[in-house]
Design a protein around this motif. Structure first.
Motif, PDB file in Angstrom:
ATOM      1  N   PHE A 110     -12.894  10.182  13.435  1.00 10.65           N
ATOM      2  CA  PHE A 110     -11.837   9.183  13.332  1.00 10.65           C
ATOM      3  C   PHE A 110     -10.611   9.652  14.094  1.00 10.65           C
ATOM      4  O   PHE A 110     -10.390  10.846  14.310  1.00 10.65           O
ATOM      5  CB  PHE A 110     -11.494   8.858  11.870  1.00 10.65           C
ATOM      6  N   TRP A 111      -9.825   8.680  14.517  1.00 12.38           N
ATOM      7  CA  TRP A 111      -8.665   8.858  15.388  1.00 12.38           C
ATOM      8  C   TRP A 111      -7.402   8.619  14.576  1.00 12.38           C
ATOM      9  O   TRP A 111      -7.367   7.734  13.707  1.00 12.38           O
ATOM     10  CB  TRP A 111      -8.794   7.857  16.522  1.00 12.38           C
ATOM     11  N   VAL A 112      -6.369   9.412  14.842  1.00 11.05           N
ATOM     12  CA  VAL A 112      -5.087   9.202  14.169  1.00 11.05           C
ATOM     13  C   VAL A 112      -3.976   9.140  15.208  1.00 11.05           C
ATOM     14  O   VAL A 112      -4.097   9.692  16.313  1.00 11.05           O
ATOM     15  CB  VAL A 112      -4.778  10.323  13.149  1.00 11.05           C
ATOM     16  N   LYS A 113      -2.903   8.446  14.854  1.00 15.90           N
ATOM     17  CA  LYS A 113      -1.707   8.359  15.703  1.00 15.90           C
ATOM     18  C   LYS A 113      -0.474   8.373  14.806  1.00 15.90           C
ATOM     19  O   LYS A 113      -0.471   7.748  13.731  1.00 15.90           O
ATOM     20  CB  LYS A 113      -1.718   7.078  16.542  1.00 15.90           C
ATOM     21  N   SER A 114       0.557   9.080  15.248  1.00 18.30           N
ATOM     22  CA  SER A 114       1.806   9.107  14.508  1.00 18.30           C
ATOM     23  C   SER A 114       2.961   9.163  15.508  1.00 18.30           C
ATOM     24  O   SER A 114       2.835   8.656  16.634  1.00 18.30           O
ATOM     25  CB  SER A 114       1.836  10.299  13.538  1.00 18.30           C
ATOM     26  N   ASP A 115       4.068   9.785  15.123  1.00 19.45           N
ATOM     27  CA  ASP A 115       5.211   9.935  16.022  1.00 19.45           C
ATOM     28  C   ASP A 115       5.892  11.264  15.734  1.00 19.45           C
ATOM     29  O   ASP A 115       5.395  12.080  14.941  1.00 19.45           O
ATOM     30  CB  ASP A 115       6.181   8.760  15.872  1.00 19.45           C
ATOM     31  N   SER A 116       7.041  11.491  16.344  1.00 21.69           N
ATOM     32  CA  SER A 116       7.709  12.789  16.227  1.00 21.69           C
ATOM     33  C   SER A 116       8.222  13.060  14.827  1.00 21.69           C
ATOM     34  O   SER A 116       8.463  14.221  14.474  1.00 21.69           O
ATOM     35  CB  SER A 116       8.869  12.866  17.228  1.00 21.69           C
ATOM     36  N   THR A 117       8.392  12.019  14.000  1.00 22.34           N
ATOM     37  CA  THR A 117       8.929  12.230  12.649  1.00 22.34           C
ATOM     38  C   THR A 117       7.890  12.743  11.667  1.00 22.34           C
ATOM     39  O   THR A 117       8.242  13.381  10.681  1.00 22.34           O
ATOM     40  CB  THR A 117       9.536  10.929  12.101  1.00 22.34           C
ATOM     41  N   LYS A 118       6.599  12.486  11.938  1.00 24.93           N
ATOM     42  CA  LYS A 118       5.536  12.919  11.020  1.00 24.93           C
ATOM     43  C   LYS A 118       4.323  13.384  11.834  1.00 24.93           C
ATOM     44  O   LYS A 118       3.281  12.732  11.859  1.00 24.93           O
ATOM     45  CB  LYS A 118       5.146  11.787  10.065  1.00 24.93           C
ATOM     46  N   PRO A 119       4.444  14.543  12.480  1.00 23.96           N
ATOM     47  CA  PRO A 119       3.367  15.004  13.369  1.00 23.96           C
ATOM     48  C   PRO A 119       2.262  15.785  12.662  1.00 23.96           C
ATOM     49  O   PRO A 119       1.250  16.106  13.290  1.00 23.96           O
ATOM     50  CB  PRO A 119       4.114  15.906  14.347  1.00 23.96           C
ATOM     51  N   ASN A 120       2.442  16.128  11.386  1.00 22.20           N
ATOM     52  CA  ASN A 120       1.470  16.955  10.664  1.00 22.20           C
ATOM     53  C   ASN A 120       0.509  16.069   9.875  1.00 22.20           C
ATOM     54  O   ASN A 120       0.932  15.264   9.044  1.00 22.20           O
ATOM     55  CB  ASN A 120       2.184  17.916   9.729  1.00 22.20           C
ATOM     56  N   ILE A 149      -5.749  10.125   4.339  1.00 22.92           N
ATOM     57  CA  ILE A 149      -5.081  10.788   5.451  1.00 22.92           C
ATOM     58  C   ILE A 149      -3.585  10.829   5.148  1.00 22.92           C
ATOM     59  O   ILE A 149      -2.963   9.797   4.904  1.00 22.92           O
ATOM     60  CB  ILE A 149      -5.308  10.041   6.784  1.00 22.92           C
ATOM     61  N   LYS A 150      -3.005  12.047   5.174  1.00 23.08           N
ATOM     62  CA  LYS A 150      -1.579  12.201   4.891  1.00 23.08           C
ATOM     63  C   LYS A 150      -0.839  12.632   6.154  1.00 23.08           C
ATOM     64  O   LYS A 150      -1.195  13.612   6.803  1.00 23.08           O
ATOM     65  CB  LYS A 150      -1.365  13.228   3.779  1.00 23.08           C
ATOM     66  N   PHE A 151       0.223  11.872   6.502  1.00 20.52           N
ATOM     67  CA  PHE A 151       1.104  12.184   7.620  1.00 20.52           C
ATOM     68  C   PHE A 151       2.406  12.742   7.046  1.00 20.52           C
ATOM     69  O   PHE A 151       3.066  12.079   6.240  1.00 20.52           O
ATOM     70  CB  PHE A 151       1.394  10.934   8.442  1.00 20.52           C
ATOM     71  N   GLU A 152       2.774  13.941   7.475  1.00 22.93           N
ATOM     72  CA  GLU A 152       3.911  14.620   6.855  1.00 22.93           C
ATOM     73  C   GLU A 152       4.931  15.033   7.898  1.00 22.93           C
ATOM     74  O   GLU A 152       4.602  15.528   8.982  1.00 22.93           O
ATOM     75  CB  GLU A 152       3.425  15.849   6.088  1.00 22.93           C
ATOM     76  N   GLY A 153       6.223  14.842   7.561  1.00 19.08           N
ATOM     77  CA  GLY A 153       7.311  15.281   8.412  1.00 19.08           C
ATOM     78  C   GLY A 153       7.737  16.698   8.084  1.00 19.08           C
ATOM     79  O   GLY A 153       7.298  17.286   7.089  1.00 19.08           O
ATOM     80  N   GLU A 154       8.627  17.247   8.904  1.00 16.04           N
ATOM     81  CA  GLU A 154       9.081  18.616   8.679  1.00 16.04           C
ATOM     82  C   GLU A 154       9.867  18.738   7.382  1.00 16.04           C
ATOM     83  O   GLU A 154       9.927  19.807   6.768  1.00 16.04           O
ATOM     84  CB  GLU A 154       9.945  19.080   9.863  1.00 16.04           C
ATOM     85  N   SER A 155      10.468  17.655   6.933  1.00 14.18           N
ATOM     86  CA  SER A 155      11.248  17.689   5.685  1.00 14.18           C
ATOM     87  C   SER A 155      10.388  17.469   4.453  1.00 14.18           C
ATOM     88  O   SER A 155      10.896  17.468   3.334  1.00 14.18           O
ATOM     89  CB  SER A 155      12.347  16.629   5.738  1.00 14.18           C
ATOM     90  N   GLY A 156       9.095  17.243   4.630  1.00 10.23           N
ATOM     91  CA  GLY A 156       8.193  17.085   3.496  1.00 10.23           C
ATOM     92  C   GLY A 156       7.891  15.658   3.109  1.00 10.23           C
ATOM     93  O   GLY A 156       7.100  15.408   2.191  1.00 10.23           O
ATOM     94  N   ASP A 157       8.501  14.673   3.781  1.00 10.88           N
ATOM     95  CA  ASP A 157       8.211  13.280   3.457  1.00 10.88           C
ATOM     96  C   ASP A 157       6.815  12.921   3.966  1.00 10.88           C
ATOM     97  O   ASP A 157       6.397  13.349   5.041  1.00 10.88           O
ATOM     98  CB  ASP A 157       9.257  12.343   4.058  1.00 10.88           C
TER      99      ASP A 157
END
Length: 629
Positions: free
Chosen positions: A78-88, A125-133
């Protein structure tokens, strides 16, 4: 007076198209200095504006998941896409407790393909930002038994997905806000792809169980699933809010610098995949996609400025490679090809091969190596690979061939010319140069048809699926040896066009004159003059064609004839009409003709529109009257 008017129109259209067609045979029409001036002076540095407000099934969504074609029945990709705010990104079993995999997404498009060597019915699938959101997405892959033989299944096809339109210089909206046809049609696409039971009014057959297509296993995009020049009904705008390309010079030129173009592709793909009716299909079924011109720019490879001495034009090369990288990462990555950097930088052909159960598929790439100045649509490598593939197919089998441009669907020059002049506002040269019937493209087209003849003589049954034309169409292709009686005709292939899932040109918002003119220009495409090649005569015959919203499906059932369905929007926005054909590879040509009315050829009388009814194609109404919003 009528005769005078007809004569003037015929002369006007004929002279115009003789002039146009004379320009398709070489690249002498290209004003290189003017193009250079456009490239240097017209670029602006600001960005494009995709809709931000949620409406209907559009929910702007930066965190996305799609199912990919698996490598085996015991694997999930499976493929995922996000942005710079939630790259993890972290992958969990559906209960959310057991971590299976994780990755950090990279610029510029923040995409990644996960491969799990175990089958799961659902994943979180969890997308996480550097601040933990954290934002969570769920997927429900239906790829088990993807390759298992002796199982009935279906494949769904769509193309030309362009759901946006211009409201003002810095404002864009869904054209659904003005007209609901596209919205309900996407809802129908979702329900049919997900095997929902629907209200079903049968014609020509007994009541069925409400399942329109049984056991869908794959979605195939026929081209133009993304538009880098969205909202092109307003293509003349100097500061276009949706398009990366301007149209006030000889050829389309960049409106954005490279940094802004990169942002445009990232935000654009995010917006195009932000429809819940779309998402609910792509997070269940794998997809395989071919690209066409709008993923790059309108008419790529057919303007003549893309290459200089058969090398990519330095001014356009970085734009092309970015558009190519965006297609590879967002669309090609979900298919069977292994993705690598060389695939992008070396401009290799992106043709694909896949075998699902007993059905083999070859998907052409008609853009990577297209260069009208060299009379080339596809590379020699791709042509040779197609011939090797065709020779490897077992006898007495049906195969799918995907060509983003129709192989046998030819425009009527007079009617099409008048329609283009009054409706499409100047998209002429590249449209004609793009066609497989354009003089520079005919040699390679005939090589493909000759290979189809060789396949058919081995009792292989080609089903050609095409896009681009903004119509839904069903065609039957016949052939015989030159000099034989017409009764010796055999069915060479079928061709189906599925092109226009959502589109600003195909809704019911055109005025009556434009709608009727376009309808007539489609209906007059009845039957090409006989084509002769390698001692064979080829006769394309049109079963059905409509310039309406459409998508398609093929049902493969063991022990039964394959059934191909064309879905078009009805006169009521909550109705879809299903036209369907049971494929008949042994039908006698004379028996077939006995079902038809003799079609009029455009060159006999281009103003006699009404004699087009080759066959009574069965149909059903699929109703969404009880659909709850």
């Amino acid at each position: 007076m009528k005769l005078i008017i007809k004569g003037v129109l015929i002369c006007y259209c004929t002279l115009g198209f003789l002039n146009l067609y004379s320009q398709t045979n070489d690249c002498s029409h290209i004003n290189k200095e003017r193009n250079k001036q456009c490239l240097e002076e017209k670029i602006r540095n600001d960005h494009t504006y995709f809709p931000e407000n949620n409406i209907l099934d559009y929910e702007f969504n930066s965190q996305q998941v799609k199912i990919c074609v698996p490598k085996s029945d015991n694997q999930i990709r499976f493929w995922v896409k996000s942005d710079s705010t939630k790259p993890n990104v972290s992958v969990y079993k559906f209960n959310g407790e057991q971590l299976i995999h994780n990755a950090k997404l990279k610029k510029p498009f923040y995409t990644h393909v996960f491969e799990l060597n175990e089958a799961y019915d659902s994943l979180k699938i969890k997308f996480e930002g550097e601040s933990g959101d954290i934002i969570t997405r769920n997927i429900f892959p239906k790829t088990t038994s993807f390759y298992k033989k002796d199982e009935s299944f279906s494949i769904i096809f769509y193309g030309c997905f362009q759901p946006f339109t211009v409201e003002s210089q810095k404002s864009t909206i869904l054209h659904d806000a003005k007209n609901p046809f596209n919205y309900y049609f996407r809802k129908g696409f979702q329900d049919i792809a997900n095997s929902e039971k629907l209200d079903y009014s049968p014609r020509k057959e007994k009541e069925r169980d409400g399942i329109i297509l049984k056991n869908p296993k794959l979605i195939i995009g026929t081209g133009d699933q993304f538009y880098s020049d969205a909202g092109y009904l307003e293509s003349a705008l100097k500061n276009h809010p949706l398009s990366a390309w301007g149209h006030t010079c000889n050829n389309p030129y960049p409106l954005l610098d490279l940094a802004a173009f990169k942002e445009h592709l990232h935000n654009g793909y995010t917006s195009f995949y932000s429809f819940s009716n779309f998402r609910n299909v792509l997070n269940r079924l794998p997809s395989m996609n071919v690209w066409d011109d709008h993923e790059i720019r309108d008419g790529w490879g057919s303007h003549g400025d893309e290459y200089i001495n058969d090398k990519l034009n330095d001014s356009l090369r970085p734009y092309y490679l970015l558009a190519r990288k965006a297609f590879v990462e967002h669309q090609l990555a979900t298919g069977p090809i292994k993705i690598s950097d060389d695939l992008i930088e070396e401009n290799q052909s992106l043709h694909q091969e896949l075998k699902i159960k007993n059905v083999q598929i070859f998907a052409f790439d008609l853009r990577s190596n297209r260069n009208i100045c060299e009379n080339r649509v596809i590379s020699d490598t791709q042509m040779n690979d197609f011939k090797k593939w065709s020779q490897s197919v077992k006898e007495n089998s049906e195969v799918l061939i995907i060509s983003s441009m129709p192989l046998f669907y030819k425009s009527n020059l007079v009617a099409e010319g008048l329609a283009k002049k009054l409706v499409d506002k100047g998209e002429l040269r590249d449209d004609f140069n793009d066609s497989w019937f354009s003089e520079p493209n005919v040699e390679q087209r005939n090589q493909i048809i000759a290979e189809l003849i060789r396949m058919r003589n081995r009792d292989i049954k080609p089903i050609i699926i095409s896009g681009d034309a903004h119509v839904g169409a069903m065609m039957s292709i016949w052939f015989k040896k030159s000099g034989e009686n017409s009764k010796d005709n055999k069915r060479l292939a079928y061709e189906f066009i599925f092109s226009g899932l959502s589109h600003e040109k195909l809704g019911e918002n055109r005025n009556a004159f434009q709608a009727n003119l376009q309808k007539r220009s489609e209906l007059v495409r009845v039957k090409d003059p006989t084509q002769t090649l390698e001692n064979f005569d080829v006769y394309p015959v049109y079963e059905f064609t409509r310039a309406k919203l459409n998508f398609g499906g093929i049902q493969f059932e063991n022990g039964k004839k394959t059934v191909v369905s064309l879905f078009i929007n009805g006169d009521n926005e909550k109705n879809i009409i299903q036209r369907y054909l049971s494929l008949n590879w042994t039908e006698n040509y004379n028996e077939y003709l006995s079902k038809t009315t003799k079609p009029w050829h455009w060159y006999i009388n281009p103003f006699k529109w009404g004699k087009f009814r080759p066959q009574d194609v069965p149909y059903n109404y699929i109703s969404f009257t009880n659909f709850k919003e």
